[in-house]
Design an enzyme around this catalytic site. Structure first.
Site, PDB file in Angstrom:
ATOM      1  N   ASP A 189     -25.716 -83.330 -82.971  1.00 35.47           N
ATOM      2  CA  ASP A 189     -26.576 -82.175 -83.265  1.00 35.47           C
ATOM      3  C   ASP A 189     -25.930 -80.894 -82.744  1.00 35.47           C
ATOM      4  OD1 ASP A 189     -28.623 -80.381 -83.670  1.00 35.47           O
ATOM      5  OD2 ASP A 189     -30.146 -81.533 -82.605  1.00 35.47           O
ATOM      6  N   HIS A 246     -28.776 -82.965 -86.537  1.00 37.42           N
ATOM      7  CA  HIS A 246     -30.102 -82.497 -86.143  1.00 37.42           C
ATOM      8  C   HIS A 246     -31.243 -83.257 -86.829  1.00 37.42           C
ATOM      9  CE1 HIS A 246     -32.841 -79.690 -84.311  1.00 37.42           C
ATOM     10  NE2 HIS A 246     -33.281 -79.250 -85.468  1.00 37.42           N
ATOM     11  N   SER A 269     -37.372 -80.627 -83.490  1.00 37.82           N
ATOM     12  CA  SER A 269     -36.802 -79.289 -83.419  1.00 37.82           C
ATOM     13  C   SER A 269     -37.830 -78.327 -82.806  1.00 37.82           C
ATOM     14  CB  SER A 269     -36.336 -78.843 -84.806  1.00 37.82           C
ATOM     15  OG  SER A 269     -35.542 -77.690 -84.726  1.00 37.82           O
TER      16      SER A 269
END
Length: 822
Positions: A766, A798, A675
């Protein structure tokens, strides 16, 4: 451009065949039995391998495995399986204290990965706790845990005499509620989809609460599905029509917006109450459809008055932005009259004032955020956490504050209640002092017997600690030991004692029992005892590997304080350094580990995946760059507007710090992050292309200009790129000028300099950082001749945390790093 080969592989076969060949011996803010082998769409993992033109091998190996690394792949998979098998203690409850006050019953919720089933087993293990006069404690454990197959959640009643077990439906089946007594199933109710859908068990909207006499349970579940238009041979059919009526079909109707990442396909969370004597379920009336409901609790019962429910509500009249990991969504505490609870003395009055009594009351109108409500044991006040700093600044997570309001003696909520600040937002703490609250959860019963002291777990720099908070005076005390560097988490309270777990990057979680040895006006002194327990356990091989490691928490001075606008942003940040304790003249290769967020924190707790990488012979540098939680609000707020520069420079400073100390070979540095950690990783290999031998990213943010139009949190792009003023300029239709700035802040702006071999691990479902973000970046790297490997997990969101996907991710990271870093 090199050819792109796309092949579908059964992930389940890949793992099961490895395990057959090699039998088992193997952590911000915030179960089914083993099934037979089968090839199904749900278990497919798609591996996209971008290979150089003309490269091929005559050796038959599965797609995605380098023939030269096949033995490494096999040996590492065996080791990773051992780490994956370590069980985790998720929750605990204590109840039924003996009349003499020396004993109690405890129940522990345990989870363990089941790779072949691609799920996590849930188990319950019970124990009897006896405390002797010399303060020694004995846990008498049940001989075996009990597996809770198909259980979505379970909640004991306050007395511990009953246990609610919820089994959420599959497809259109009803939700199943079971009420268990001490020795048998007492009640079972099936609630059809026409009443409500699945009960929320996600830890955020989740709210299940027993009333005081244990006859009613309030809970949050999906509201029933709205009817869809029916069409037949003559077009639209008016009125009700059976779903499967011959010659007709159901239309789609209007699209319903959801709360983003992990909530796709879920309907609106709403509030319900079930009577466990009759099984009758009532939807709570009077709540606006624009409110999403969560975290419900029962208000204290005042004799002769109606009883109320208190809950958290998130308004969603316009756009629902993603809420997972995002504390910056405005919310408030509300109260509403509970069904089934009219008192006889007030029955006539209630009937004549139905509209008035059913009106929802906003209890926290003067503050932008209020959640995790808890009533004091005497019912005199209501305490709650607030993320107002996050809401007001736009940062997705920030420093919490704690507040209380007085609860009316007549039990009728007041919208104009005075909100008292118990613990304000800590802007900048002096060295060694309380840095502020950072709580991702609160126990359902966090109170000591004095009725005013709460026990909380909170981030404190790079550790998690246990705190006691006097909600009347605001005094905060450090309960867990503060000199070990370990991280601590409270599981439950046993009267005035604490059951907790502690761990470190090199120590698996161990259970501890804390008791207040001495209480003074200045501070409290807590003593901690080791608890001999059967969970979690690991093999002798894992213990041996971990015993050869050591860790420390380093303070890293800020390299250039001239850009610091506040005192807090000038203070040193931290990094956790894990290394071998063997004496030798050479340094192990270094893996730089970067957390996401960016406003989260890597704590000094045990991580199976990072311990696996350490055991492969790597040192770890786990960096909590400025902007991380746990260091005060000024340090956190120094990052928005400076992403891609301040955070990148902090990481480079930390790397140079360990190089200067002689702890790292500059030619053997790997970097990994997911991320925002992937954002940082991608920036680092572009801004410092000669620094890193290899890199791996999980769902990385590579292009903010692309992400802003596809993510469930487009406001994040503006706040992190512009600073707090980005909250006001946020739009989902950015101008060319705004897109230019977003591009300049992105790793893609440095892509022409990248030469580091990079592994991409992407979740196809995601919604936070859609798969296109990483895939476009990987394709561009490949066009420029950089070694790239991409693995896409078709059913992952995610976090990429489904057991097989998580296993395959870190196995590939380990092999990829060995290929290029050793």
């Amino acid at each position: 451009m090199a050819s792109l080969r796309i092949t579908t592989i059964t992930s389940e076969w890949r793992v099961s065949s490895l395990l057959a060949r090699f039998p088992p011996s193997f952590s911000a803010r915030r179960s089914t039995p083993l099934r037979p082998f089968s090839v199904s769409a749900r278990s497919l993992s798609t591996s996209l391998v971008m290979a150089s033109c003309g490269s091929s091998s005559m050796k038959e190996v599965p797609l995605g495995i380098d023939p030269a690394m096949e033995e490494t792949y096999a040996s590492q998979s065996k080791l990773l399986k051992e780490f994956t098998s370590i069980a985790s203690i998720d929750k605990a409850w204590t109840f039924k204290r003996d009349s003499g006050g020396k004993g109690s019953q405890a129940m522990f919720s345990i989870s363990q990965t089941n790779l072949l089933a691609n799920k996590r087993r849930k188990q319950i293990l019970s124990a009897h706790i006896s405390k002797e006069s010399d303060h020694s404690v004995n846990f008498q454990w049940a001989p075996f845990p009990i597996e809770m197959m198909g259980v979505s959640t379970m909640v004991p009643s306050p007395s511990g005499s009953k246990l609610l077990v919820v089994r959420n439906p599959e497809n259109e089946s009803p939700t199943q509620f079971e009420i268990w007594g001490p020795s048998q199933l007492e009640k079972e109710f099936n609630v059809p989809q026409s009443v409500h859908g699945s009960v929320y068990t996600d830890g955020w909207f989740e709210g299940i609460s027993w009333n005081s006499d244990e006859t009613l349970i309030a809970y949050v579940a999906e509201e029933p599905s709205p009817s869809k238009p029916t069409f037949g041979g003559s077009g639209y059919k008016k009125g009700d029509s059976a779903d499967k009526e011959s010659g007709s079909w159901k239309g789609l109707g209007e699209w319903e917006e959801h709360w983003g990442e992990t909530y796709a396909g879920k309907r609106q969370p709403a509030l319900f109450v079930i009577n466990i004597e009759s099984g009758e379920v009532h939807a709570v009336e009077g709540i606006s459809k624009s409110l999403s409901i969560g975290q419900v609790i029962w208000a204290p019962l005042a004799e002769g008055f109606s009883q109320y429910l208190v809950f958290v509500g998130w308004s969603s009249e316009t756009r629902k932005l993603g809420i997972k990991y995002c504390y910056n969504r405005p919310c408030a505490l509300y109260a509403v009259r509970a069904p089934f609870c009219e008192s006889k003395a007030n029955e006539l009055q209630s009937k004549s004032n139905v509209n008035e009594d059913s009106t929802v009351v906003n209890l926290t109108q003067s503050i932008s955020s209020a959640f995790f409500p808890r009533f004091s044991p005497d019912g005199k006040f209501l305490v709650f956490l607030s993320a107002k700093s996050s809401v007001d600044s736009g940062a997705h997570s920030a420093t919490d504050s704690l507040h209380r309001i007085a609860w009316p003696t007549d039990g009728k909520p007041c919208p104009s209640a005075n909100i008292v600040d118990v613990i304000p937002v800590m802007m900048c703490a002096e060295d060694g002092y309380f840095p502020g609250l950072y709580c991702s959860s609160i126990l359902s019963n966090p109170w000591l017997s004095d009725g005013c002291t709460m026990i909380l777990s909170s981030a404190w720099h790079s550790t998690q600690v246990i705190l006691s908070v006097d909600v009347l005076s605001g005094n905060v005390s450090h309960v867990s030991p503060n000199d070990s560097g370990f991280s601590w988490n409270v599981l439950t309270l046993d009267g005035d004692n604490i059951v907790a777990v502690c761990s470190s990057p090199i120590d698996i979680p161990e259970m501890k029992y804390g008791w207040l040895a001495e209480k003074t006006t200045a501070s409290d002194s807590w003593s901690w005892l080791d608890v001999s327990n059967p969970i979690p356990r690991c093999s002798e091989k894992i213990r041996s590997l971990l015993s050869s490691l050591q860790f420390s928490i380093m303070k890293i001075p800020v390299k250039d304080v001239s850009d610091c606008l506040t005192k807090g942003s000038c203070k040193p940040f931290e990094a956790i350094f894990v290394s071998s304790n063997k004496k030798n003249d050479t340094c192990d290769p270094l893996i730089v580990v970067l957390h996401g967020g960016p406003h989260s924190v890597s704590s000094s707790s045990f991580s199976k995946n990072l311990a696996f990488l350490s055991s492969l012979g790597y040192s770890l540098l786990i960096v909590n760059y400025r902007g991380s939680l746990g260091f005060g609000e000024e340090a956190l707020q120094s990052l928005p507007g400076k992403i891609g520069s301040q955070d990148v420079n902090d990481v480079l400073t930390a790397i140079d710090h360990v190089i200067d100390m002689g702890l790292c070979d500059p030619s053997k540095i790997a970097v990994v992050g997911g991320s925002h950690g992937g954002f940082l990783t991608s920036h680092l290999i572009g801004q410092a292309p000669d620094k890193f031998a290899v890199a791996a990213v999980r769902n990385p943010v590579c292009n903010l200009a692309l992400m802003v139009g596809t993510t469930d949190i487009p406001d994040w792009c503006f706040v992190e790129a512009y600073g707090s003023q980005g909250k006001n300029s946020f739009t989902e239709a950015p101008s060319a000028e705004q897109l230019t700035l977003l591009h300049s802040k992105s790793p893609v702006s440095h892509i022409h300099k990248v030469k580091t071999p990079t592994l991409f691990l992407l979740g196809a479902q995601d919604l936070r950082v859609p798969v296109s973000n990483g895939l476009h970046y990987a394709r561009e790297l490949k066009e420029k001749g950089v070694e790239v490997k991409v693995i896409i997990f078709p059913n992952d969101v995610h976090a990429i945390e489904r057991p097989q996907s998580d296993f395959e991710s870190f196995l590939n990271i380990g092999v990829w790093f060995k290929k290029y870093c050793e």
